[in-house]
Every structure is written in structure tokens, then in C-alpha cells.
Design a protein around this motif. Structure first.
Motif, PDB file in Angstrom:
ATOM      1  N   GLU A   1       0.822  -1.477  -0.105  1.00 58.19           N
ATOM      2  CA  GLU A   1      -0.027   0.049  -0.397  1.00 58.19           C
ATOM      3  C   GLU A   1       0.994   0.691   0.500  1.00 58.19           C
ATOM      4  OE1 GLU A   1      -2.394  -0.597   3.325  1.00 58.19           O
ATOM      5  OE2 GLU A   1      -3.650  -1.904   2.641  1.00 58.19           O
ATOM      6  N   LEU A   2       0.670   1.957  -0.674  1.00 60.96           N
ATOM      7  CA  LEU A   2       1.167   3.278  -0.993  1.00 60.96           C
ATOM      8  C   LEU A   2       0.362   4.476   0.665  1.00 60.96           C
ATOM      9  CD1 LEU A   2       2.272   4.274  -4.411  1.00 60.96           C
ATOM     10  CD2 LEU A   2       3.499   3.470  -2.345  1.00 60.96           C
ATOM     11  N   ASP A   3      -0.314   4.335   1.511  1.00 63.98           N
ATOM     12  CA  ASP A   3      -0.933   5.155   1.838  1.00 63.98           C
ATOM     13  C   ASP A   3       0.268   6.505   2.723  1.00 63.98           C
ATOM     14  OD1 ASP A   3      -2.893   3.252   1.101  1.00 63.98           O
ATOM     15  OD2 ASP A   3      -3.994   3.627   3.441  1.00 63.98           O
TER      16      ASP A   3
ATOM     17  N   ILE B   1       2.449   8.685   0.401  1.00 69.85           N
ATOM     18  CA  ILE B   1       1.699   9.726  -0.049  1.00 69.85           C
ATOM     19  C   ILE B   1       0.746  10.713   0.912  1.00 69.85           C
ATOM     20  CG2 ILE B   1      -0.968  10.185  -1.316  1.00 69.85           C
ATOM     21  CD1 ILE B   1      -1.363   7.339  -2.694  1.00 69.85           C
ATOM     22  N   ASP B   2       0.905  10.134   2.211  1.00 69.93           N
ATOM     23  CA  ASP B   2       0.822  11.107   3.633  1.00 69.93           C
ATOM     24  C   ASP B   2       1.668  11.244   3.502  1.00 69.93           C
ATOM     25  OD1 ASP B   2      -1.972  10.262   4.011  1.00 69.93           O
ATOM     26  OD2 ASP B   2      -0.979   9.052   5.327  1.00 69.93           O
ATOM     27  N   GLU B   3       2.951  11.272   3.235  1.00 68.25           N
ATOM     28  CA  GLU B   3       4.432  12.155   3.950  1.00 68.25           C
ATOM     29  C   GLU B   3       4.972  13.098   2.339  1.00 68.25           C
ATOM     30  OE1 GLU B   3       8.469  10.180   3.917  1.00 68.25           O
ATOM     31  OE2 GLU B   3       7.089   8.347   4.543  1.00 68.25           O
ATOM     32  N   ILE B   4       3.798  12.484   0.997  1.00 72.36           N
ATOM     33  CA  ILE B   4       3.969  13.227   0.169  1.00 72.36           C
ATOM     34  C   ILE B   4       3.188  15.070   0.312  1.00 72.36           C
ATOM     35  CG2 ILE B   4       3.603  13.943  -2.604  1.00 72.36           C
ATOM     36  CD1 ILE B   4       4.534  10.864  -2.676  1.00 72.36           C
TER      37      ILE B   4
ATOM     38  N   PHE C   1      -1.272   6.750 -12.381  1.00 71.90           N
ATOM     39  CA  PHE C   1      -1.804   7.177 -11.368  1.00 71.90           C
ATOM     40  C   PHE C   1      -1.761   6.619 -10.193  1.00 71.90           C
ATOM     41  CE2 PHE C   1      -5.277  10.213 -13.207  1.00 71.90           C
ATOM     42  CZ  PHE C   1      -5.816  10.545 -12.049  1.00 71.90           C
ATOM     43  N   TYR C   2      -2.011   6.831  -8.634  1.00 74.18           N
ATOM     44  CA  TYR C   2      -1.497   6.383  -7.543  1.00 74.18           C
ATOM     45  C   TYR C   2      -2.526   6.959  -6.164  1.00 74.18           C
ATOM     46  CZ  TYR C   2       2.863   5.386 -10.232  1.00 74.18           C
ATOM     47  OH  TYR C   2       3.582   4.981 -10.680  1.00 74.18           O
ATOM     48  N   GLY C   3      -3.046   5.818  -5.997  1.00 75.72           N
ATOM     49  CA  GLY C   3      -4.184   5.966  -4.684  1.00 75.72           C
ATOM     50  C   GLY C   3      -4.020   5.245  -3.583  1.00 75.72           C
ATOM     51  N   THR C   4      -4.782   5.355  -2.518  1.00 77.45           N
ATOM     52  CA  THR C   4      -4.621   4.934  -1.003  1.00 77.45           C
ATOM     53  C   THR C   4      -5.231   3.456  -1.230  1.00 77.45           C
ATOM     54  OG1 THR C   4      -6.454   6.113  -0.431  1.00 77.45           O
ATOM     55  CG2 THR C   4      -3.885   7.463   0.470  1.00 77.45           C
ATOM     56  N   SER C   5      -5.361   3.052  -0.308  1.00 72.65           N
ATOM     57  CA  SER C   5      -5.545   1.779  -0.184  1.00 72.65           C
ATOM     58  C   SER C   5      -7.220   1.797   0.339  1.00 72.65           C
ATOM     59  CB  SER C   5      -5.205   0.844   1.119  1.00 72.65           C
ATOM     60  OG  SER C   5      -5.771   1.639   2.085  1.00 72.65           O
ATOM     61  N   ASP C   6      -7.471   3.434   0.587  1.00 74.54           N
ATOM     62  CA  ASP C   6      -9.271   3.442   0.647  1.00 74.54           C
ATOM     63  C   ASP C   6      -9.687   4.120  -0.139  1.00 74.54           C
ATOM     64  OD1 ASP C   6      -8.780   3.008   3.872  1.00 74.54           O
ATOM     65  OD2 ASP C   6      -8.419   4.030   3.764  1.00 74.54           O
ATOM     66  N   ALA C   7      -9.255   4.246  -1.297  1.00 77.22           N
ATOM     67  CA  ALA C   7      -9.564   5.054  -2.836  1.00 77.22           C
ATOM     68  C   ALA C   7     -10.838   4.405  -2.935  1.00 77.22           C
ATOM     69  CB  ALA C   7      -8.011   4.900  -3.763  1.00 77.22           C
ATOM     70  N   HIS C   8     -11.677   4.514  -4.308  1.00 75.56           N
ATOM     71  CA  HIS C   8     -13.368   4.743  -4.212  1.00 75.56           C
ATOM     72  C   HIS C   8     -12.363   4.863  -5.737  1.00 75.56           C
ATOM     73  CE1 HIS C   8     -15.881   3.571  -0.765  1.00 75.56           C
ATOM     74  NE2 HIS C   8     -15.164   3.699  -0.722  1.00 75.56           N
ATOM     75  N   ILE C   9     -12.573   3.484  -6.942  1.00 75.02           N
ATOM     76  CA  ILE C   9     -12.074   3.930  -8.108  1.00 75.02           C
ATOM     77  C   ILE C   9     -13.657   3.972  -9.299  1.00 75.02           C
ATOM     78  CG2 ILE C   9     -10.815   3.834 -10.210  1.00 75.02           C
ATOM     79  CD1 ILE C   9      -9.151   2.785  -7.593  1.00 75.02           C
TER      80      ILE C   9
ATOM     81  N   LEU D   1      -2.824   2.626 -13.156  1.00 79.69           N
ATOM     82  CA  LEU D   1      -3.381   2.879 -11.689  1.00 79.69           C
ATOM     83  C   LEU D   1      -2.878   1.870 -10.528  1.00 79.69           C
ATOM     84  CD1 LEU D   1      -6.847   4.420 -11.856  1.00 79.69           C
ATOM     85  CD2 LEU D   1      -5.854   2.775  -9.894  1.00 79.69           C
ATOM     86  N   TYR D   2      -2.149   2.664  -9.764  1.00 75.26           N
ATOM     87  CA  TYR D   2      -1.809   1.900  -8.869  1.00 75.26           C
ATOM     88  C   TYR D   2      -2.397   1.823  -6.938  1.00 75.26           C
ATOM     89  CZ  TYR D   2       1.642  -0.617  -4.992  1.00 75.26           C
ATOM     90  OH  TYR D   2       2.603  -0.872  -4.501  1.00 75.26           O
ATOM     91  N   ALA D   3      -3.222   1.129  -6.855  1.00 71.04           N
ATOM     92  CA  ALA D   3      -4.196   1.400  -5.262  1.00 71.04           C
ATOM     93  C   ALA D   3      -4.418  -0.163  -4.857  1.00 71.04           C
ATOM     94  CB  ALA D   3      -5.035   2.352  -5.499  1.00 71.04           C
ATOM     95  N   PRO D   4      -3.387  -0.774  -4.405  1.00 71.19           N
ATOM     96  CA  PRO D   4      -3.815  -2.360  -3.389  1.00 71.19           C
ATOM     97  C   PRO D   4      -4.388  -1.071  -2.361  1.00 71.19           C
ATOM     98  CG  PRO D   4      -1.147  -1.512  -3.880  1.00 71.19           C
ATOM     99  CD  PRO D   4      -2.254  -0.071  -4.111  1.00 71.19           C
ATOM    100  N   ARG D   5      -4.900  -3.151  -1.708  1.00 69.01           N
ATOM    101  CA  ARG D   5      -5.329  -2.837  -0.220  1.00 69.01           C
ATOM    102  C   ARG D   5      -4.790  -4.230   0.368  1.00 69.01           C
ATOM    103  NH1 ARG D   5     -10.308  -0.222   1.887  1.00 69.01           N
ATOM    104  NH2 ARG D   5     -10.582  -1.534   3.585  1.00 69.01           N
ATOM    105  N   ASP D   6      -4.420  -4.627   1.340  1.00 76.57           N
ATOM    106  CA  ASP D   6      -4.519  -5.100   1.927  1.00 76.57           C
ATOM    107  C   ASP D   6      -5.289  -6.263   3.043  1.00 76.57           C
ATOM    108  OD1 ASP D   6      -1.492  -5.175   1.754  1.00 76.57           O
ATOM    109  OD2 ASP D   6      -1.123  -4.660   3.911  1.00 76.57           O
ATOM    110  N   SER D   7      -6.127  -4.879   3.228  1.00 74.99           N
ATOM    111  CA  SER D   7      -7.741  -5.412   3.969  1.00 74.99           C
ATOM    112  C   SER D   7      -8.706  -6.104   2.420  1.00 74.99           C
ATOM    113  CB  SER D   7      -7.692  -4.602   4.706  1.00 74.99           C
ATOM    114  OG  SER D   7      -8.281  -3.689   4.815  1.00 74.99           O
ATOM    115  N   PRO D   8      -9.498  -6.628   3.200  1.00 71.81           N
ATOM    116  CA  PRO D   8     -11.050  -6.773   1.903  1.00 71.81           C
ATOM    117  C   PRO D   8     -11.553  -6.098   2.022  1.00 71.81           C
ATOM    118  CG  PRO D   8     -10.377  -8.962   3.934  1.00 71.81           C
ATOM    119  CD  PRO D   8      -9.795  -7.468   4.065  1.00 71.81           C
ATOM    120  N   TRP D   9     -12.464  -5.683   1.071  1.00 68.64           N
ATOM    121  CA  TRP D   9     -12.983  -4.853   0.651  1.00 68.64           C
ATOM    122  C   TRP D   9     -14.435  -4.396   1.332  1.00 68.64           C
ATOM    123  CZ3 TRP D   9     -11.631   0.075  -1.675  1.00 68.64           C
ATOM    124  CH2 TRP D   9     -12.988   0.549  -1.688  1.00 68.64           C
TER     125      TRP D   9
END
Length: 505
Positions: free
Chosen positions: A281-283, A286-289, A395-403, A416-424
Motif C-alpha cells: 500500500e502507498l498510504d 502519499i501522506d508524506e508527499i 495514477f496512484y491512490g491509497t488503499s481506501d480509494a474508490h475508483i 493505476l496503482y491503489a492496492p489494499r491489504d484488507s478485504p473490501w
């Protein structure tokens, strides 16, 4: 008409014979029905008895599994239970398979000598109950079900693989009555307890490989199962993140493989272009940026240019900052000229494209990267590259991004890169106008060229077309600049091989 006496006598004799034959037939029918009812009732009683015995044995096997696990963690203390395994008992088979744990980071320290055995009970209908390495399976024909799951799990958050392998040895056959468990040997693997920045592969060779496959798909998701070799009864499982270089090798890299209901039967999406796997995840990045840009703005050291006008062509390369939602209206065209260098857009909010978002690469390998803290909706708009390919626009999004892609004519060229570890977990997609319970939703005249990394996909339209861009194969795309770094991936291996003696008293 004249009636004669002899005619009356003959008729009476005929009626008497008919009555006798009827009585005999009736007795025969009653006897036949009685025997039929007897056999049917007998079969029903026998079936109920067999079912009751199978249920008792199944419960006994679950208790057996629990007692073996307890014995493996105790300090050489024998344990005895009253084991109900039916009239025929159970068969103990040693060294029926093996489990191997390996990783590129382990080099020569692969854990490859964990043999496993089974304890089996076969019912009269051919159903087999089997204990193996902490699991209890029920198998009939080619169908294997998990009755009791083994104590194996991988925690993606703590990066810890816990894998206690318990195998039974001792008597060849276990009858009903008292059974004693005693620890013979426990082997731990202290030289291979930490794997840095690498995934871990588990290979299981077993007659009950189908049951193991079912367990790992349920416990770790479809992403975990890499291959199933039916001929050799072998299953390969991978836990941990895949290599970043594998992110865009296919049209989709998803943590949850779509079902037939998730993809419309007429949608033009090749099953071979859908791979399963986990990516970081890139959360945090992205927060640091975003925090760094805010700090620069507040300190007067702003390097990023403020972007508020969405109908223009930007020729200056570098960083752009949007401190709210970025909305490109249907009549707007926002173009970035990246022919002379790379550009980055950071959005502290949602991104909606109903007009045009263009990266003019002019046949160079320069990149336009867009990072967003919110959702992404390409709503009847166009995201594309001029004189380039999908590697030029990312495009890069967080694990909470709705696309959402669609509706009404949507074009997307890029990654487009927005992986998520936890189930949707069936969340309703916030940006999609119709009901959709996936992280990425597509419907109605959508054309995508490139690659998408996310948790889940719903493409419920025959007019959805997704094509992988071959330019992405063996790419060298960096997810973020070198000044940022994700926390190191540490996989802790808690692996032990326990040998427990089992015997009747």
C-alpha cells in the motif's frame, strides 16, 4: 328368456374360483408390500446409523486434532482421550507427504524436511476423514472439504507466518477406546526466522492437496495460491508482497480474483490478463508527499506550483499541488507537456475527470505521476497519452480509494496503482452511480489500455474493454521518488515441526 339350472351352477363355480384367486393375490401383494416396507425401513435405519457413526467419528477427529496440537505445545506430558473411531477404527500412515517453506532471502536455509503423515477413517459410502498436519479433511471422490482448519496463518499487517506442522507416528491402526499422545520430537528453524523484503513460498505435497488449496484460498485469499499440480498432488502457495517489478505485467493485478458475476460475460477482458497478488500500500508515502508540500507552502519554500485552472496546457515540468478536489469538467482539457521532463501532480482530495486529462510525451519515456488522497472517477472523460504509451501516465491512490470508470464513453490510457491489504468487504463504491461493491467499478462504454493494481474489480457491462499495454512488460517504473521509502517488509517465520506418538492403551 329361459334360465337353466346347470348354467347357474357353472356360474357359481366360476365365481368361487375367482374369489379364491383374488384372496391368494391379495395375500401375495400384502406379503410383497410388507417385505418392501421392511427392506426400505431397514435401509433407512442403516443409513441413519451410518450417518450417526460418521458424525461421531468426525467429532472424534476434530478432538484428535486439538489434542495433537495441545500435545505439540506441552512439555513432554502424555495425554489420553477416549477416541470414538467406529467399529473399524482408523489407519495411521506415516510420511505420506511433505511441506517446504522457501524464500529468495533464505538462500540455503530452506525448510524442506517437514514430512507429514495422516490418520484416516473410511466410511461405508467411501467418504474418508483424514487428519493431516493439524487439519481435518473430508474427502469423497475428487471433492475435499475442510472440516477443521490447521493452525496456520499469515498476518499481512505484522508480516508473520505461523506454521506449526504436527505429524503423528506410532500404531498402524487406532481402535476405539483410550488413545495416548506423547511428544517425540520438535524441530524449530531458528536460522530462518526472518525474511527481509521477500515473499515466502509454501509447497505442500499431499493426497489431500485439494483440501489444502481450499484452506489457503479461504485463509489467505486467492492471491496466495500460485499453482496446483494435480498429477503430482502438489500445491504452491505464496504469502507476502510480490516484487514491485511485477505490478504492471498484466492488465489487472488484484488481491481478490473476480468471479463470473463480477465480470459481465460479454465484457472484453481476457482472463489471462487478470493475475492475483499483493502489492505494498502507498498510504504512508502519499501522506508524506502531501505533508511535505504543506510544510513547504507554510514555510514559504514552496516548490510545487498551485494548480487551480483545469482548462490549459502546462509546459513547465515539475510538481503541481491541488489542496482540494481536482475536477476536470466535460468542456475542459488539462494537458501536461512532458516532452522535456517529468511532472508530478499531488491532489489532497478526490479526482474527477469528465473532460480530458492528457500527457503529451512526444515519444519520450518521461512520466506524469498523479497522487491522490481521495477517490478517482473517470466519468465519461478521457485520460490518455499523446505520442507515447501507458508508462507515461501513472495514477496512484491509497488503499481506501474508490475508483470508477464510466458511464457513457470513458477512455483511460495509463497505469493505476491503489492496492489494499484488507478485504473490501462488500463496501458500496462511493463514486459509482449504480450499485457496485468493488474497489474498481466499470460500466458502459469503457476502454482501458494499460494496467490496474487494486483489491477488487466489477466490470458489469458488455461495452467494457481492457487491453494490457505490452510496453509495461519488464518496465522500470518507480512508484515514488527516491527521497521516500516504504517501511521495510519483514516477514517473520514462526515454523516448527512436531512429531507426536499416537497409540492405543
Amino acid at each position: 328368456m329361459v334360465f337353466r339350472r346347470e348354467d347357474d351352477v357353472a356360474d357359481s363355480e366360476t365365481r368361487g374360483q375367482s374369489t379364491l384367486i383374488g384372496v391368494v393375490l391379495l395375500i401375495g401383494m400384502v406379503a410383497t408390500l410388507s417385505l418392501t416396507f421392511f427392506f426400505v425401513a431397514g435401509d433407512a435405519v442403516a443409513s441413519l446409523e451410518h450417518q450417526a457413526e460418521d458424525e461421531r467419528v468426525e467429532g472424534a477427529f476434530v478432538e484428535l486434532s486439538q489434542q495433537l496440537q495441545t500435545a505439540s505445545s506441552s512439555n513432554d506430558i502424555s495425554r489420553t482421550i477416549d477416541l470414538d473411531v467406529g467399529q473399524d477404527g482408523a489407519v495411521v500412515r506415516e510420511e505420506t507427504g511433505n511441506i517446504t517453506v522457501n524464500s529468495d532471502a533464505l538462500d540455503d536455509d530452506a525448510i524442506d524436511d517437514m514430512t507429514i503423515g495422516t490418520i484416516e477413517y473410511e466410511s461405508t459410502d467411501g467418504t474418508v476423514l483424514a487428519y493431516e498436519a493439524g487439519a481435518v479433511f473430508r474427502e469423497k471422490g475428487n471433492e475435499t472439504q475442510v472440516v477443521s482448519a490447521p493452525p496456520i496463518h499469515y498476518d499481512l499487517v505484522t508480516q508473520t507466518l505461523t506454521l506449526p506442522v504436527v505429524t503423528a507416528t506410532g500404531d498402524d491402526r487406532l481402535g476405539g477406546g483410550d488413545v495416548t499422545f506423547s511428544k517425540h520430537e520438535t524441530k524449530t528453524f531458528q536460522d530462518a526466522n526472518v525474511v527481509e523484503n521477500e515473499s515466502v513460498e509454501i509447497t505442500i505435497q499431499s493426497e489431500y492437496y485439494r483440501g489444502w488449496e481450499s484452506f489457503f484460498r479461504t485463509e489467505a485469499g486467492d492471491t496466495s495460491v500460485q499453482s496446483v499440480d494435480h498429477d503430482n498432488q502438489t500445491l504452491e502457495v505464496q504469502v507476502g508482497y510480490l516484487d514491485i517489478e511485477d505490478a504492471y505485467e498484466d492488465g489487472f493485478l488484484l488481491a481478490e480474483r473476480p468471479t463470473d458475476d463480477d465480470i459481465h460475460q460479454n465484457a472484453d477482458i481476457d482472463e489471462e490478463d487478470i493475475e492475483t497478488g499483493a502489492m505494498p500500500e502507498l498510504d504512508e508515502i502519499i501522506d508524506e508527499i502531501v505533508d511535505d508540500i504543506i510544510d513547504d507552502v507554510e514555510s514559504g519554500e514552496e516548490d510545487a506550483q498551485s494548480l487551480s485552472e483545469t482548462d490549459q496546457t502546462l509546459t513547465d515540468t515539475g510538481s503541481y499541488w491541488v489542496d482540494d478536489d481536482l475536477e476536470i469538467a466535460s468542456e475542459d482539457r488539462l494537458e501536461f507537456d512532458i516532452s522535456d521532463g517529468n511532472s508530478t501532480v499531488v491532489v489532497d482530495g478526490n479526482v474527477t475527470v469528465s473532460g480530458e486529462l492528457i500527457a503529451d510525451a512526444a515519444e519520450t519515456d518521461h512520466e506524469l505521476k498523479l497522487y491522490t488522497t481521495g477517490n478517482v472517477h473517470i466519468d465519461a472523460g478521457e485520460v490518455s497519452v499523446t505520442d507515447g504509451n501507458a508508462t507515461n501516465l501513472q495514477f496512484y491512490g491509497t488503499s481506501d480509494a474508490h475508483i470508477g470508470f464510466g458511464t457513457g464513453g470513458t477512455t483511460y490510457e495509463g497505469t493505476l496503482y491503489a492496492p489494499r491489504d484488507s478485504p473490501w468487504d462488500g463496501q458500496e463504491n462511493e463514486v459509482y452511480p449504480t450499485e457496485c461493491q468493488a474497489q474498481v467499478c466499470m460500466q458502459s462504454n469503457v476502454e482501458v489500455t494499460g494496467a490496474i493494481v487494486a483489491r477488487s474489480l466489477d466490470a458489469h457491462s458488455s461495452s467494457v474493454t481492457v487491453e494490457h499495454d505490452p510496453a509495461l512488460i519488464d518496465n522500470e517504473i518507480s512508484l515514488y521518488s527516491e527521497e521516500y521509502e516504504l517501511p521495510p517488509q519483514l516477514t517473520y517465520l514462526n515454523v516448527a515441526h512436531h512429531e507426536i506418538g499416537v497409540r492405543n492403551n
